[in-house]
Write a protein that holds these residues in place. Structure first.
Motif, short mmCIF file in Angstrom:
data_model
loop_
_atom_site.label_atom_id
_atom_site.label_comp_id
_atom_site.label_asym_id
_atom_site.label_seq_id
_atom_site.Cartn_x
_atom_site.Cartn_y
_atom_site.Cartn_z
N CYS A 19 1.33 -9.70 5.63
CA CYS A 19 -0.08 -10.05 5.79
C CYS A 19 -0.32 -11.43 5.22
CB CYS A 19 -0.96 -9.01 5.10
SG CYS A 19 -2.73 -9.31 5.26
N THR A 78 -7.85 -2.87 -6.73
CA THR A 78 -7.50 -3.39 -5.39
C THR A 78 -6.11 -2.96 -4.92
OG1 THR A 78 -6.49 -5.43 -6.27
CG2 THR A 78 -8.86 -5.47 -5.79
N GLY A 111 -11.10 -7.30 -0.81
CA GLY A 111 -11.07 -6.43 0.36
C GLY A 111 -9.75 -6.52 1.10
N ARG A 115 -6.99 -3.44 1.77
CA ARG A 115 -6.49 -3.10 3.11
C ARG A 115 -4.98 -3.24 3.21
NH1 ARG A 115 -11.37 -5.75 4.34
NH2 ARG A 115 -10.31 -7.77 4.56
N SER A 118 -3.25 -0.42 1.19
CA SER A 118 -3.46 0.85 1.88
C SER A 118 -2.59 0.93 3.14
CB SER A 118 -4.94 1.01 2.27
OG SER A 118 -5.77 1.03 1.13
N GLU A 119 -2.53 -0.15 3.90
CA GLU A 119 -1.73 -0.17 5.12
C GLU A 119 -0.26 -0.02 4.81
OE1 GLU A 119 -0.63 -0.47 9.14
OE2 GLU A 119 -2.56 -0.03 8.18
#
Length: 211
Positions: A19, A78, A111, A115, A118-119
């Motif tokens: 990412c 986070t 944020g 994400r 979590s992904e």
């Protein structure tokens, strides 16, 4: 609270998610207790000693009595907590997930971090697969060779699992049946073998069954 079954991951896995140039490597493990989880966590830390972060979360116990997580330097809330929430969202028990991050130079923001972690955790669980474990009674059964085929067939029709067979003077079988089953295994075996079998309850444990 008594638990007759639970879900966990089927196997260890390692997955890569990228990412914005950051690499997130998720290592997922089935574990039996907190000591095992801590040992595996330390192994991952040593392997990725030069990583930016080694975030983790794990749960152990049939009712998730132990739940631990760490952001490992990421902004509070986070990283470790989102990984734990993925475990809980999948209704899993006895699972450790370590998500290792190698920073790629681009900030993701709070944020974005939630994400990404979590992904990464979700992909790891998908690669590991999910199994159902059921609390079963374990029986040891001794029979003559000439009755083995019939017994195996009868067990197969009733989804009674044979997980060990010892071929000696007689055949010694270890079989399990869910505690919640309405089948009387001792009565069934004695009926199949016309009373010639020896059968005894030797204990109980959680056994993986087909989903």
């Amino acid at each position: 609270m008594c638990v007759d079954e639970f879900f966990t991951v089927a196997r260890q896995s390692e997955s890569l998610y990228e990412c914005k140039k950051s690499k997130f490597i998720s290592n997922v493990f089935p574990v039996e207790n907190a000591d095992e989880a801590e040992h595996l966590l330390e192994m991952v830390r040593k392997k990725h000693w030069n990583a930016t972060h080694n975030v983790y979360a794990y749960t152990t116990g049939l009712n998730n009595e132990i739940q631990r997580f760490s952001d490992d330097g990421e902004p509070s809330g986070t990283a470790g907590r989102p990984v734990l929430e993925v475990i809980k969202a999948n209704n899993l028990r006895n699972v450790l997930i370590v998500v290792t991050r190698y920073f790629g130079g681009i900030l993701l923001g709070a944020g974005g971090l939630v994400r990404a972690y979590s992904e990464s955790a979700a992909r790891g669980i998908k690669n590991s697969g999910i199994i159902r474990k059921v609390n079963c009674n374990i029986y040891e059964i001794v029979i003559n060779y000439d009755i083995l085929g019939k017994l195996q067939w009868e067990f197969e029709q009733r989804n009674i699992k044979i997980f060990d067979t010892d071929y000696a003077e007689n055949v010694k079988i270890k079989a399990c049946i869910p505690k919640s089953s309405i089948c009387d295994l001792e009565k069934l075996v004695l009926n199949i073998t016309s009373g010639t079998a020896q059968i005894q309850l030797t204990g109980s444990c959680f056994i993986a069954v087909d989903m």
